[in-house]
Structure formats: structure tokens, C-alpha cells
Design an enzyme around this catalytic site. Structure first.
Site, PDB file in Angstrom:
ATOM      1  N   ARG A  33       0.844  -1.206   0.000  1.00 50.54           N
ATOM      2  CA  ARG A  33       0.000   0.000   0.000  1.00 50.54           C
ATOM      3  C   ARG A  33       0.871   1.245   0.000  1.00 50.54           C
ATOM      4  NH1 ARG A  33      -4.967  -1.988   4.002  1.00 50.54           N
ATOM      5  NH2 ARG A  33      -5.303  -3.908   2.831  1.00 50.54           N
TER       6      ARG A  33
ATOM      7  N   ARG B 172       1.385   1.671  10.405  1.00 52.20           N
ATOM      8  CA  ARG B 172       1.036   1.974   9.017  1.00 52.20           C
ATOM      9  C   ARG B 172       2.294   1.860   8.162  1.00 52.20           C
ATOM     10  NH1 ARG B 172      -3.449   4.412   7.034  1.00 52.20           N
ATOM     11  NH2 ARG B 172      -4.082   5.021   9.132  1.00 52.20           N
TER      12      ARG B 172
ATOM     13  N   GLU C 106      -7.350  -0.574  14.552  1.00 53.77           N
ATOM     14  CA  GLU C 106      -7.980  -1.504  13.625  1.00 53.77           C
ATOM     15  C   GLU C 106      -7.024  -2.619  13.221  1.00 53.77           C
ATOM     16  OE1 GLU C 106      -9.686   0.315  10.090  1.00 53.77           O
ATOM     17  OE2 GLU C 106      -9.273  -1.526   8.986  1.00 53.77           O
TER      18      GLU C 106
ATOM     19  N   SER D 177     -11.081  -6.102   9.194  1.00 53.36           N
ATOM     20  CA  SER D 177     -12.164  -5.392   8.539  1.00 53.36           C
ATOM     21  C   SER D 177     -13.013  -6.386   7.763  1.00 53.36           C
ATOM     22  CB  SER D 177     -11.556  -4.348   7.604  1.00 53.36           C
ATOM     23  OG  SER D 177     -12.499  -3.379   7.301  1.00 53.36           O
TER      24      SER D 177
ATOM     25  N   ARG E  97       1.229  -5.710  11.950  1.00 51.74           N
ATOM     26  CA  ARG E  97       0.419  -4.832  12.790  1.00 51.74           C
ATOM     27  C   ARG E  97       0.010  -5.528  14.091  1.00 51.74           C
ATOM     28  NH1 ARG E  97      -4.589  -0.949  10.972  1.00 51.74           N
ATOM     29  NH2 ARG E  97      -2.900   0.144   9.905  1.00 51.74           N
TER      30      ARG E  97
END
Length: 423
Positions: A258, A273, A347, A350, A388
Site C-alpha cells: 500500500r 502503518r 484496527e 475489517s 500490525r
RNA sequence: GGAGAGGUGGCCGAGCGGCUGAAGGCAACGGUUUGCUAAACCGUCGUACGGGUAAAAACCCGUACCCCGGGUUCGAAUCCCGGCCUCUCCGCCA
């Protein structure tokens, strides 16, 4: 993609949906183009009917009659060309607009502007209270020689990192644990290509929209996926499945890439991130049935919760509000895990359901027992994403002496060791 | 990278410029036979869009679609051009 017929019947639903989701699309323009297009197409069809009729007579006509017919046909052809030009102008506009129309959210979705208005549904696990000064994952990772951000940045730029020694092992352990868990649940494990054509990006709903977020191999016109959702969901794209094949349940572990464009300055510290990570992802391709979709949604959410519970990580589940939903999502539940260094829930998962939205875009259908062709429903959810998830693991499992206890569930993947300690 | 072959319905596979929405086979569905299953036999069996009758199921009419986009032609799955994709052989490499 949504069904144009449904927009025609109930434009307000789609206008409201777009507004709630904060997508800017002009439904009235779309409908205007649609009706013009429909009209032109009808004219063209009538004209073609006449042309075909005349054309079929030609071989049977006498010479003078024939010449006359040919002349009429010539005139029809000019008319036809005009109509075709009109269609060539409008059709692309129509298609582009259709790709923009968001799937209206479920009535279950709370109305809200952004992620601060997501609604907490439940919490699991006790949040650890420290009786010593706890370290964050970078401090732990550096002290225990598990994480090397500095050299990651030196070689690959910001938001890059190395995992090293037990850090690399822990990363592999948590992914393998999650993958094994899903396989045992009956999901088909897949190894997937990570460079996808634009078609697959469009089919899953990432394009148009997420181009800036995607690393693209311009020479080859391929896109590095941000999630295995893309290859897994698009796996059967363009196919006509049989009902017995459904639900198809897939799980894949893959690297994810990403660009994090537009997130400059946000979450710059640590492994939260980053540009590249690994993720175990679950995808269900199901029947065209809302009740079933909702049940599958609960299933994939439960799978992820079970993994977090096995790791004994405290988390909460939120019902993501309208303003934080993606274009295609009907409803989304995020699992957020407690991260001491963030002093809050971050988070980690998802879970989305799309109904026909993705399937329409990729022409993914199945034939029912009643021999009807329907679009499938699609869903996906994270099973685990690392590094993460290493943030809560390292931080919550740390000890006063600076060591980190290995979660019980991961020990079989770590040579049955109990602790990570400084060498 | 060099040379060649090819892309047709859920799948396999034929296809002369009008008689092909497309032979044949498989699969599927309905039926006959059968104690049951299988086999055999008979029948049905593409999709999308538009229009019509209809509450709906269904049916009827039209149009488009034989990889995609152009062209030739009164008429293209069939001829021509461009593109995309797949496969085979050779080379290189893992």
C-alpha cells in the site's frame, strides 16, 4: 456496481446512500444519460429491424426493384451511423458513472461522518494494567533485536522495516497459526498472484478510486495488490458457477502493498502503518441471498474473533458508520485490538459484505437449481495481519524484565518456547 | 527474445459470406423403463437488452452477442486490418 433498473425504480435510495457514504455521484445525470441512451438504442433497434428485413429481400428482387432497395438501405445506413455515434458518445459516460455509484448501506449501519462515529458493538478481554513502565513495540523490538526500522528506511524509504530473529519467527508464527485455523474451519487455502490486471482491481471495486493507494507496474500494466481479497474474490470472475459450488470459502496468506498516499504524517511511528505487510485473508463467494450473506458475514467475523481470543488479545468490534464505508460495502465490522502504545484500540480486521456489488462488476454468476443465472454475493475479512498484530502481542505480553512471553497458541510455531529474551 | 498455432454456448468441438443462435458430443433438467441406483430411450436445454400480454410465473416479437475494436459487403462466426489473450517449439533463466 449496482443495478441500473433499481436506480430507475428508486433513485432516492441511491442518492441517500451516496450522500451517507460521502461519495459524490450525480444520480440525476446518470438517469438522464440512461434514458437518452435507452431511447437512441430503441431507435437503432427499429432501424436495424427494417434494414435486416430489406436486406433479406434483396436476393429475391428483380433488378430495378433491387436498385431501389439498395438506395433505401444506403439512406438507412447514414441514419444508423448517426445513432451509433450518439451511442459511442453516451455509453462510456454511462459506464463511467455506473462504476461510481455506491452500494447503499444496510439499514443496520449507523449514520456518521467518519471513523470516530463508528458504533462499538462489544468488547472482549481484559485490558492489561501495567505495574511497571511498559515499553512500546519499537522499544521492545529494538531491545530484543526483533525489529529494525532504521535499516528498512535506509534501503526502502519511510514506512519500511526489517523483522529479525525472533521477530521474523513471531511474524511467521502468527500468520501460520491463523492460516491453519482457517484451514481447519474448512476454508480452501490458496496461494495467489499479487500482480493484478486493472480488470481485477475494477471488479473488486478498488478502481476507480484507489489508484493513488496502489503500487503499479506501469510497463506491464499490472497492480500490486493491497490485499489477497482481490485475487480471491476475482478468482471465479467471468464464470458461471453451479449452485453446489457455493458458498466457496477461500483463505490466502499474502504480502500486501500500500502506498499510503494521503496518509503522510499519519501514524509515522512504528509498525502500524507500513507499505508492505503480510496478511491472511478470508473470502466467501456465496449465494444471492441476503439472509445467507448476513450469516456468512457473522461467520467470517466470528472466525477472526476466535483467532484473537486464541491469542488472548483484548479487542472490540465496531459497526462501521456510513461515512467510513467503502463504495461497495453494504456493511462493515472492524475488529480493533487494544494497543497500549496507542492508548486505544487500533484496527486490525475489517469484515465486509458486498451483496452483488463486486460480482456484477466482474460478471461472477451461478446457475440456480431452478436454472436461473444470478450474481453471487461476496464477502471478505482479515484473519490476521502482521506485523500490525505484533504491536499488541509484543506490548501486551511484555514482562517487567524486558522479555516478551510468547502467546500459548503460538508456541507450537516457535519451537515450544515460552519467552523471547535478549540474547 | 525468435518461430508457429489458436481464441465458437456450462464444458468439449464442427462450421461453405445469406438456409447458423450456431451441427455433434458431454453435462444439466423433465419423462418412459426399473424393486432402488445405473444403463437405455424420448424430450427440453445460451445470455443480455428493448417491446408486447401478464399481479407473477410464463409466453410472444425484435435487436445484439461465436476474444475485443475497426473495415469490406445489401448481408460477416465465416473475408481484411489493428489489439488483447492462450498454447506449442527453440533460446535464456529460476
Amino acid at each position: 456496481m449496482v443495478d441500473i433498473k433499481q436506480i430507475r425504480e428508486n433513485p432516492q435510495l441511491f442518492k441517500d446512500g451516496a450522500r451517507a457514504k460521502k461519495f459524490d455521484v450525480n444520480i440525476d445525470d446518470l438517469l438522464a444519460i440512461d434514458s437518452t441512451l435507452l431511447n437512441v438504442k430503441k431507435k437503432l433497434q427499429d432501424l436495424t429491424t427494417e434494414k435486416n428485413r430489406l436486406g433479406k429481400e434483396i436476393p429475391r428482387l428483380a433488378e430495378t426493384e433491387k436498385q431501389k432497395a439498395l438506395k433505401i438501405l444506403g439512406e438507412l445506413k447514414t441514419l444508423e451511423a448517426e445513432l451509433n455515434d450518439k451511442i459511442k458518445e453516451l455509453q462510456p459516460q454511462f459506464d463511467a458513472l455506473m462504476l461510481e455509484v455506491p452500494q447503499p448501506p444496510s439499514p443496520e449501519v449507523p449514520f456518521g461522518e467518519d471513523d470516530t462515529q463508528n458504533v462499538e458493538l462489544r468488547r472482549w478481554g481484559a485490558i492489561r494494567q501495567f505495574d511497571f513502565e511498559y515499553k512500546d513495540h519499537i522499544q521492545l523490538g529494538t531491545a530484543l533485536n526483533l525489529i529494525d526500522v532504521e535499516r528498512g528506511v535506509k534501503l526502502a524509504g519511510t514506512r519500511n522495516y526489517f523483522l529479525k530473529g525472533d521477530g521474523a519467527l513471531l511474524h511467521r508464527a502468527v500468520l501460520q497459526f491463523a492460516l491453519d485455523f482457517m484451514i481447519q474451519k474448512g476454508y480452501t487455502p490458496m496461494v495467489v498472484p499479487l500482480l493484478m490486471r486493472d480488470e481485477a482491481m475494477r471488479g473488486t471495486g478498488y478502481y476507480p478510486g484507489a489508484e493513488e493507494q496502489t503500487y503499479r507496474m506501469e510497463r506491464d500494466e499490472l497492480n500490486l495488490v493491497g490485499t489477497a481479497e482481490v485475487p480471491l474474490t476475482a478468482y471465479h470472475s467471468g464464470e458461471l458457477l453451479t449452485e453446489e459450488m457455493l458458498p466457496a470459502k477461500f483463505v490466502a496468506m499474502s504480502s500486501c502493498f500500500r502506498r499510503e498516499a494521503g496518509a503522510a504524517g499519519k501514524d509515522t511511528y512504528g509498525l502500524y502503518r507500513i507499505h508492505q505487510f503480510d496478511k491472511v485473508e478470508q473470502v466467501i463467494i456465496g449465494e444471492n441471498d441476503e439472509a445467507k450473506s448476513i450469516a456468512y458475514h457473522q461467520e467470517i467475523l466470528a472466525n477472526s474473533e476466535a483467532v484473537m481470543q486464541a491469542l488472548n488479545l483484548p479487542y472490540r468490534v465496531v459497526n462501521v458508520c456510513t461515512g467510513d464505508l467503502g463504495r461497495g460495502q453494504v456493511q462493515k465490522f472492524d475488529v480493533e485490538t487494544w494497543m497500549p502504545s496507542r492508548k486505544g484500540f487500533g484496527e486490525t480486521h475489517s469484515a465486509s459484505r458486498f451483496y452483488e456489488f463486486q460480482a456484477r462488476r466482474m460478471n461472477l454468476r451461478y446457475k440456480t437449481a431452478g436454472r436461473q443465472n444470478l450474481f453471487c454475493h461476496t464477502l471478505n475479512n482479515t484473519v490476521i495481519a502482521s506485523p500490525r498484530v505484533l504491536i499488541p502481542i509484543l506490548e501486551l505480553y511484555q514482562n517487567a524484565d524486558g522479555s516478551v512471553t510468547i502467546p500459548q497458541a503460538l508456541r507450537p510455531y516457535m519451537n515450544n518456547r515460552e519467552k523471547i529474551e535478549a540474547q
